[in-house]
Scaffold this active site. Structure first.
Site, PDB file in Angstrom:
ATOM      1  N   VAL A   1       0.839  -1.203   0.000  1.00 27.82           N
ATOM      2  CA  VAL A   1       0.000   0.000   0.000  1.00 27.82           C
ATOM      3  C   VAL A   1       0.873   1.252   0.000  1.00 27.82           C
ATOM      4  CG1 VAL A   1      -1.683   1.335   1.342  1.00 27.82           C
ATOM      5  CG2 VAL A   1      -1.949  -1.140   1.121  1.00 27.82           C
TER       6      VAL A   1
ATOM      7  N   TYR B   1      12.822   8.790  11.831  1.00 22.70           N
ATOM      8  CA  TYR B   1      11.748   9.601  12.408  1.00 22.70           C
ATOM      9  C   TYR B   1      12.129  11.072  12.529  1.00 22.70           C
ATOM     10  CZ  TYR B   1       8.842   5.556  13.039  1.00 22.70           C
ATOM     11  OH  TYR B   1       8.052   4.467  12.781  1.00 22.70           O
TER      12      TYR B   1
ATOM     13  N   GLY C   1       1.953  -1.943   9.027  1.00 16.24           N
ATOM     14  CA  GLY C   1       1.142  -2.909   9.780  1.00 16.24           C
ATOM     15  C   GLY C   1       0.800  -4.114   8.958  1.00 16.24           C
TER      16      GLY C   1
ATOM     17  N   ARG D   1     -11.262  -6.809   8.521  1.00 15.40           N
ATOM     18  CA  ARG D   1     -10.300  -5.740   8.871  1.00 15.40           C
ATOM     19  C   ARG D   1     -10.162  -5.636  10.390  1.00 15.40           C
ATOM     20  NH1 ARG D   1     -13.508  -3.620   4.444  1.00 15.40           N
ATOM     21  NH2 ARG D   1     -12.189  -3.207   2.635  1.00 15.40           N
TER      22      ARG D   1
ATOM     23  N   THR E   1      -3.680   2.291   7.374  1.00 17.13           N
ATOM     24  CA  THR E   1      -3.633   0.954   7.983  1.00 17.13           C
ATOM     25  C   THR E   1      -5.013   0.549   8.523  1.00 17.13           C
ATOM     26  OG1 THR E   1      -1.349   1.363   8.620  1.00 17.13           O
ATOM     27  CG2 THR E   1      -2.486  -0.407   9.797  1.00 17.13           C
ATOM     28  N   ASN E   2      -5.369  -0.711   8.327  1.00 22.09           N
ATOM     29  CA  ASN E   2      -6.662  -1.227   8.794  1.00 22.09           C
ATOM     30  C   ASN E   2      -6.597  -1.821  10.192  1.00 22.09           C
ATOM     31  OD1 ASN E   2      -8.626  -0.743   6.813  1.00 22.09           O
ATOM     32  ND2 ASN E   2      -7.674  -2.273   5.467  1.00 22.09           N
TER      33      ASN E   2
ATOM     34  N   ASP F   1     -14.021   3.281  -1.175  1.00 23.59           N
ATOM     35  CA  ASP F   1     -15.342   2.652  -1.348  1.00 23.59           C
ATOM     36  C   ASP F   1     -16.264   3.607  -2.127  1.00 23.59           C
ATOM     37  OD1 ASP F   1     -15.107   0.591   1.316  1.00 23.59           O
ATOM     38  OD2 ASP F   1     -14.082   2.509   1.401  1.00 23.59           O
TER      39      ASP F   1
ATOM     40  N   ALA G   1     -15.327   5.911  -4.257  1.00 21.95           N
ATOM     41  CA  ALA G   1     -14.902   5.942  -5.659  1.00 21.95           C
ATOM     42  C   ALA G   1     -15.427   4.709  -6.396  1.00 21.95           C
ATOM     43  CB  ALA G   1     -13.380   5.999  -5.739  1.00 21.95           C
ATOM     44  N   ARG G   2     -15.356   3.538  -5.714  1.00 23.21           N
ATOM     45  CA  ARG G   2     -15.866   2.307  -6.326  1.00 23.21           C
ATOM     46  C   ARG G   2     -17.360   2.454  -6.590  1.00 23.21           C
ATOM     47  NH1 ARG G   2     -12.631  -1.392  -1.985  1.00 23.21           N
ATOM     48  NH2 ARG G   2     -10.808  -1.895  -3.241  1.00 23.21           N
TER      49      ARG G   2
ATOM     50  N   HIS H   1     -23.397  11.928  -7.454  1.00 25.02           N
ATOM     51  CA  HIS H   1     -23.007  12.380  -6.120  1.00 25.02           C
ATOM     52  C   HIS H   1     -23.524  11.364  -5.124  1.00 25.02           C
ATOM     53  CE1 HIS H   1     -21.599  15.923  -8.050  1.00 25.02           C
ATOM     54  NE2 HIS H   1     -22.741  15.944  -8.718  1.00 25.02           N
TER      55      HIS H   1
ATOM     56  N   HIS I   1     -15.121   1.682   7.489  1.00 25.66           N
ATOM     57  CA  HIS I   1     -14.526   1.103   6.285  1.00 25.66           C
ATOM     58  C   HIS I   1     -14.408  -0.396   6.588  1.00 25.66           C
ATOM     59  CE1 HIS I   1     -11.986   0.202   2.924  1.00 25.66           C
ATOM     60  NE2 HIS I   1     -10.979  -0.153   3.711  1.00 25.66           N
TER      61      HIS I   1
HETATM   62  P1  NAD Z   1       2.537  -5.018   3.667  1.00 22.69           P
HETATM   63  O1  NAD Z   1       2.739  -6.208   4.538  1.00 22.69           O
HETATM   64  O2  NAD Z   1       2.851  -5.123   2.221  1.00 22.69           O
HETATM   65  O3  NAD Z   1       3.383  -3.786   4.251  1.00 22.69           O
HETATM   66  C1  NAD Z   1       3.357  -3.422   5.581  1.00 22.69           C
HETATM   67  C2  NAD Z   1       4.685  -2.736   5.882  1.00 22.69           C
HETATM   68  O4  NAD Z   1       4.629  -2.222   7.221  1.00 22.69           O
HETATM   69  C3  NAD Z   1       5.892  -3.691   5.816  1.00 22.69           C
HETATM   70  O5  NAD Z   1       6.881  -3.163   4.946  1.00 22.69           O
HETATM   71  C4  NAD Z   1       6.399  -3.730   7.263  1.00 22.69           C
HETATM   72  O6  NAD Z   1       7.799  -3.893   7.378  1.00 22.69           O
HETATM   73  C5  NAD Z   1       5.928  -2.372   7.748  1.00 22.69           C
HETATM   74  N1  NAD Z   1       5.874  -2.300   9.216  1.00 22.69           N
HETATM   75  C6  NAD Z   1       5.346  -3.192  10.086  1.00 22.69           C
HETATM   76  N2  NAD Z   1       5.507  -2.765  11.355  1.00 22.69           N
HETATM   77  C7  NAD Z   1       6.135  -1.576  11.287  1.00 22.69           C
HETATM   78  C8  NAD Z   1       6.596  -0.650  12.256  1.00 22.69           C
HETATM   79  N3  NAD Z   1       6.419  -0.865  13.574  1.00 22.69           N
HETATM   80  N4  NAD Z   1       7.216   0.470  11.826  1.00 22.69           N
HETATM   81  C9  NAD Z   1       7.410   0.705  10.515  1.00 22.69           C
HETATM   82  N5  NAD Z   1       7.013  -0.141   9.547  1.00 22.69           N
HETATM   83  C10 NAD Z   1       6.395  -1.267   9.936  1.00 22.69           C
HETATM   84  O7  NAD Z   1       1.023  -4.574   3.887  1.00 22.69           O
HETATM   85  P2  NAD Z   1       0.157  -3.672   2.879  1.00 22.69           P
HETATM   86  O8  NAD Z   1      -0.553  -4.542   1.908  1.00 22.69           O
HETATM   87  O9  NAD Z   1       1.003  -2.547   2.402  1.00 22.69           O
HETATM   88  O10 NAD Z   1      -0.972  -3.135   3.892  1.00 22.69           O
HETATM   89  C11 NAD Z   1      -0.660  -2.163   4.868  1.00 22.69           C
HETATM   90  C12 NAD Z   1      -1.914  -1.796   5.630  1.00 22.69           C
HETATM   91  O11 NAD Z   1      -2.834  -1.093   4.766  1.00 22.69           O
HETATM   92  C13 NAD Z   1      -2.710  -3.010   6.162  1.00 22.69           C
HETATM   93  O12 NAD Z   1      -3.186  -2.747   7.458  1.00 22.69           O
HETATM   94  C14 NAD Z   1      -3.863  -3.128   5.176  1.00 22.69           C
HETATM   95  O13 NAD Z   1      -4.979  -3.787   5.720  1.00 22.69           O
HETATM   96  C15 NAD Z   1      -4.140  -1.656   4.924  1.00 22.69           C
HETATM   97  N6  NAD Z   1      -4.981  -1.364   3.751  1.00 22.69           N
HETATM   98  C16 NAD Z   1      -5.847  -0.324   3.893  1.00 22.69           C
HETATM   99  C17 NAD Z   1      -6.712  -0.004   2.859  1.00 22.69           C
HETATM  100  C18 NAD Z   1      -7.693   1.126   3.050  1.00 22.69           C
HETATM  101  O14 NAD Z   1      -8.647   1.288   2.269  1.00 22.69           O
HETATM  102  N7  NAD Z   1      -7.502   1.954   4.038  1.00 22.69           N
HETATM  103  C19 NAD Z   1      -6.678  -0.737   1.655  1.00 22.69           C
HETATM  104  C20 NAD Z   1      -5.754  -1.782   1.549  1.00 22.69           C
HETATM  105  C21 NAD Z   1      -4.917  -2.108   2.614  1.00 22.69           C
END
Ligand code: NAD
Length: 318
Positions: A16, A68, A82, A91, A122-123, A151, A153-154, A171, A178
């Site tokens: 992501v 940081y 995450g 989620r 992050t979810n 969602d 946009a979809r 609209h 989510h």
């Molecule tokens: P991923 O496993 O590909 O990447 C997660 C990254 O987080 C990894 O590179 C990992 O090393 C890093 N990470 C973990 N702990 C960490 C920490 N303490 N500090 C810094 N980095 C850390 O996962 P992804 O597919 O990229 O998904 C990431 C998040 O986005 C998930 O929670 C997923 O559910 C969420 N997501 C949200 C939406 C949305 O609509 N909001 C859509 C898709 C995915």
């Protein structure tokens, strides 16, 4: 960051995060992008890879992997770090693990002098945004989640197909969690300026509510369908993050269904973060638009808030 130079720090360079970074580069979103990940080697490799693509883009973005300390003068910190969902997993099931991840991230960002906007993907995103708000001590306006932006946009895309109209003229919003309890308040949907209920009434042979319900189901289940097919979703959300970040950096006053904190709207709902149309500008979520929902829609919103509150209250925030 120097006056009018825009800087974003991305934390979490997985699928992501890097879909966001790649889209940001291609759309020249900002002047500087810093990548941070627990896996430093990965962040380093991703920065190298993107930098090698710079020559083929129209952007002169400065891209690096960092620490940081880079957050101090950033305009936006995007958090995509995450764990993500496995096929069939909801989620909400990610919450305990991702709470720990955020406990190691958010205080670090704040301690390094960050004073910009947090943008969380992050979810479970509504609860992770609330956790960010609690851990940061920031004003709620400055803590935004991607909410139901994707969602929505979809939904608009599918409604555009159904009514054979450019989605820009539809609209419609997905609001609430989510996640599995999100819903479409059909009473608020307009085709140009015509309420969708009137469009159905005037064209009973062509359009019907059953098809619209199927569309909202399709929107709700889209992520699971993609995860079952290819393991994860990332391009759409990456582009949604770019869209929200642009609204912030360009001080747009654009309405997007981000996750923001309720402050007494919808008959006194407070504290919970949910997806709802909000006006986004350089200060973050300037104002939330309270929709005039029907009783049935208010019940659905109640349900979303209850689910989100129960899950948040199950945490013992450190
Ligand atoms: P991923 O496993 O590909 O990447 C997660 C990254 O987080 C990894 O590179 C990992 O090393 C890093 N990470 C973990 N702990 C960490 C920490 N303490 N500090 C810094 N980095 C850390 O996962 P992804 O597919 O990229 O998904 C990431 C998040 O986005 C998930 O929670 C997923 O559910 C969420 N997501 C949200 C939406 C949305 O609509 N909001 C859509 C898709 C995915």
């Amino acid at each position: 960051m120097a006056e009018n130079k825009k800087k974003i720090v991305l934390i979490g360079t997985g699928m992501v995060g890097m879909s966001f970074a790649y889209a940001a580069l291609n759309q020249s979103l900002c002047d500087e992008l810093v990548l941070i990940d627990l896996n430093e080697q990965r962040a380093h490799g991703e920065a190298m890879d993107l930098n090698h693509g710079l020559a083929f883009s129209n952007s002169s973005m400065k891209i690096s992997c960092g620490t940081y300390q880079d957050c101090g003068d950033a305009d936006i910190v995007v958090i995509c770090a995450g764990v993500n969902q496995k096929p069939g997993e909801s989620r909400l099931e990610l919450l305990q693990r991702n709470e720990k991840v955020f406990a190691s991230i958010v205080p670090n960002v704040v301690q390094n002098g960050f004073d910009g906007i947090f943008l969380v993907a992050t979810n479970p995103v509504d609860i992770m945004t609330r956790i960010t708000y609690e851990l940061s001590g920031f004003n709620a306006n400055k803590v935004i989640g991607t909410g139901t932006t994707l969602d929505t946009a979809r939904l608009r895309y599918l409604l555009g197909e159904y009514f054979e109209v450019n989605p820009r003229n539809i609209h419609a919003y997905v609001i609430g969690e989510h996640g599995d309890s999100e819903f479409v308040p059909w009473s608020q949907v307009l085709l140009a300026v015509k309420p969708i209920k009137d469009v159905l009434k005037d064209n009973p042979q062509t359009y019907c509510m059953e098809e619209l319900d199927k569309i909202s189901c399709e929107v709700r289940n889209a992520a699971q369908e993609i995860i079952a097919a290819k393991g994860a979703t990332y391009y759409g959300i990456g582009m949604a993050i770019v869209r929200i970040a642009r609204a912030i950096l360009s001080d747009e006053d654009t309405v997007l269904t981000v996750s923001t904190r309720l402050r007494g709207e919808y008959s006194g709902k407070k504290d919970v973060f949910i997806g709802n149309p909000a006006i986004i500008n350089a200060g973050g979520a300037k104002r939330l638009l309270e929709l005039k929902l029907t009783d049935e829609e208010l019940e659905k919103l109640d349900n979303c808030c209850n689910i989100l509150n129960e899950n948040f209250n199950s945490l013992s925030l450190e």
